[in-house]
Design a protein around this motif. Sequence first.
Motif, short mmCIF file in Angstrom:
data_model
loop_
_atom_site.label_atom_id
_atom_site.label_comp_id
_atom_site.label_asym_id
_atom_site.label_seq_id
_atom_site.Cartn_x
_atom_site.Cartn_y
_atom_site.Cartn_z
N PRO A 106 0.83 -1.21 0.00
CA PRO A 106 0.00 0.00 0.00
C PRO A 106 0.86 1.26 0.00
CG PRO A 106 -0.72 -1.55 1.70
CD PRO A 106 0.57 -2.07 1.17
N PRO A 107 0.36 2.36 -0.55
CA PRO A 107 1.11 3.62 -0.53
C PRO A 107 1.45 4.03 0.91
CG PRO A 107 -0.82 3.80 -1.95
CD PRO A 107 -0.95 2.50 -1.21
N VAL A 108 2.58 4.68 1.05
CA VAL A 108 3.00 5.13 2.38
C VAL A 108 2.35 6.47 2.70
CG1 VAL A 108 4.93 5.83 3.83
CG2 VAL A 108 5.16 3.86 2.30
N THR A 109 1.58 6.48 3.77
CA THR A 109 0.96 7.68 4.31
C THR A 109 1.26 7.72 5.80
OG1 THR A 109 -1.09 6.51 4.83
CG2 THR A 109 -0.93 7.51 2.63
N LEU A 110 0.90 8.81 6.45
CA LEU A 110 1.07 8.86 7.90
C LEU A 110 0.20 7.80 8.57
CD1 LEU A 110 2.97 10.72 9.52
CD2 LEU A 110 2.58 11.51 7.19
N SER A 111 -0.98 7.55 8.03
CA SER A 111 -1.84 6.50 8.60
C SER A 111 -1.21 5.12 8.45
CB SER A 111 -3.22 6.53 7.93
OG SER A 111 -3.96 7.65 8.37
N VAL A 131 4.48 12.19 23.56
CA VAL A 131 5.34 13.37 23.54
C VAL A 131 5.67 13.63 22.07
CG1 VAL A 131 7.51 14.39 24.28
CG2 VAL A 131 6.25 12.86 25.83
N ALA A 132 5.11 14.72 21.53
CA ALA A 132 5.26 15.05 20.11
C ALA A 132 6.21 16.23 19.98
CB ALA A 132 3.90 15.38 19.50
N HIS A 133 7.45 15.95 19.56
CA HIS A 133 8.48 16.97 19.51
C HIS A 133 8.54 17.60 18.12
CE1 HIS A 133 12.02 19.11 20.85
NE2 HIS A 133 12.68 18.71 19.78
N GLU A 134 8.14 18.85 18.05
CA GLU A 134 8.24 19.68 16.85
C GLU A 134 7.66 19.00 15.60
OE1 GLU A 134 12.04 21.55 16.36
OE2 GLU A 134 11.97 22.43 18.37
N PRO A 135 6.37 18.66 15.62
CA PRO A 135 5.75 18.05 14.44
C PRO A 135 5.60 19.07 13.31
CG PRO A 135 4.08 18.55 16.09
CD PRO A 135 5.40 18.86 16.73
N PRO A 136 6.02 18.73 12.10
CA PRO A 136 5.89 19.66 10.97
C PRO A 136 4.48 19.64 10.41
CG PRO A 136 7.01 17.66 10.26
CD PRO A 136 6.74 17.50 11.73
N MET A 137 3.65 20.60 10.83
CA MET A 137 2.22 20.58 10.52
C MET A 137 1.78 21.86 9.83
SD MET A 137 0.67 18.83 14.00
CE MET A 137 -0.93 18.52 13.21
N ALA A 138 1.71 21.82 8.51
CA ALA A 138 1.23 22.98 7.76
C ALA A 138 -0.24 23.25 8.03
CB ALA A 138 1.47 22.77 6.27
N THR A 139 -0.97 22.26 8.51
CA THR A 139 -2.38 22.47 8.87
C THR A 139 -2.53 23.31 10.13
OG1 THR A 139 -2.37 20.38 10.10
CG2 THR A 139 -3.16 20.30 7.81
N VAL A 140 -1.47 23.41 10.91
CA VAL A 140 -1.50 24.17 12.17
C VAL A 140 -0.87 25.55 11.99
CG1 VAL A 140 -0.64 24.20 14.54
CG2 VAL A 140 -1.56 22.09 13.59
N VAL A 141 0.28 25.59 11.29
CA VAL A 141 0.94 26.87 10.99
C VAL A 141 1.18 26.94 9.49
CG1 VAL A 141 2.94 28.35 11.37
CG2 VAL A 141 2.06 26.97 13.26
N ALA A 142 0.33 27.66 8.78
CA ALA A 142 0.51 27.87 7.34
C ALA A 142 1.56 28.95 7.13
CB ALA A 142 -0.81 28.27 6.69
N ASP A 143 2.54 28.67 6.27
CA ASP A 143 3.65 29.60 6.05
C ASP A 143 4.06 29.50 4.59
OD1 ASP A 143 6.24 30.78 5.85
OD2 ASP A 143 6.53 30.55 8.01
N ALA A 144 3.67 30.47 3.78
CA ALA A 144 3.94 30.41 2.34
C ALA A 144 5.43 30.39 2.04
CB ALA A 144 3.27 31.60 1.64
N GLU A 145 6.21 31.16 2.80
CA GLU A 145 7.66 31.19 2.58
C GLU A 145 8.27 29.82 2.86
OE1 GLU A 145 11.56 33.55 4.38
OE2 GLU A 145 9.57 34.48 4.48
N GLY A 158 1.75 16.13 2.63
CA GLY A 158 0.34 15.88 2.33
C GLY A 158 -0.50 15.51 3.53
N CYS A 159 0.09 15.56 4.72
CA CYS A 159 -0.63 15.17 5.92
C CYS A 159 -1.78 16.14 6.21
CB CYS A 159 0.33 15.12 7.11
SG CYS A 159 -0.47 14.70 8.67
N ALA A 160 -2.98 15.60 6.35
CA ALA A 160 -4.16 16.43 6.60
C ALA A 160 -4.54 16.49 8.08
CB ALA A 160 -5.34 15.91 5.79
N LEU A 161 -3.75 15.87 8.93
CA LEU A 161 -4.06 15.85 10.35
C LEU A 161 -4.05 17.27 10.90
CD1 LEU A 161 -4.50 13.77 12.65
CD2 LEU A 161 -2.03 13.87 13.06
N ASP A 162 -5.10 17.63 11.65
CA ASP A 162 -5.17 18.99 12.18
C ASP A 162 -5.45 18.97 13.68
OD1 ASP A 162 -7.89 18.40 12.41
OD2 ASP A 162 -8.46 19.64 10.70
#
Length: 277
Positions: free
Chosen positions: A73-78, A123-137, A201-205
């Motif tokens: 199966p394709p690799v996703t966060l799930s 304990v979630a250390h510095e998760p890269p979440m564009a759904t939480v902090v959107a940053d175009a740069e 592509g993670c949609a987790l919010d």
Amino acid sequence: MASVWPRQGTVPVEGGELYYEARGAGDPVLLVQGALGEAGTTAQLADVLAEHYLVISYDRRGLSRSTVRQGAPPVTLSRHAADASVLLAELAAGPAHVVGASIGALVGLQLAVDHPDRVGTLVAHEPPMATVVADAEREAALDRVAELGRTDVRAAVREMAALTGAAGGSAEPGAQPPPPVGDLDTNLRHFFAVDFPAVRGCALDAARIAAVPEPVRIVPTGGAESRGQWEYRCAERLAGELGRELVELPGGHNALPDHPLAIAAQLRRLFAGDRVR
């Protein structure tokens, strides 16, 4: 720090097989590595924690000693979270304390959402979440990393390390991760072809994370040396969305391998439910 020789093994998962290492005995702790991290990347941290816990670490599917069959199966966060759930079902008698950094933090968060029965404290250390902090740069910079990843994976990982600040963090005296076991170029090609787009592509919010049922405890953390970095801001914003304060750990984005003694002491307090400042 004296090294503890781990118990080693493999566990079958859908479409492949996970390599794992286990140390100690007691309540289970699962360490989920970031980036190209292998099971042994946090060996020093695992050795210290193994004085009190059963500590499990592993190579994510497709990296180093963990295999993926053709047609898997394709690799996703799930998918990564499902792998972690299978591993815990095989090795742990009950819910585990889960500690993840970077992509490992995302895997841990997805595990708590999809399989909350497997998690006691996360304990979630510095998760890269564009759904939480959107940053175009930031997204533009990651586009450049993705382009490099198609042509020059070593340049891509250097660019990514510069973005996260991972290349310049401090380290405790004596802290030194063991040399990697897997082939670096093979792992880099896998990472930029599979895990890097899965993270982007993670949609987790925050709303889905906030809905994780009790008694799961989710503790976002940031490195004291990462303040202002995008991943730190993601952890900080997530903590706010969950109605709690961000917990700061020593070091930066690579705190777990770089500060094993200090991190182990703070993790023990967090697992016990104590507040850490």
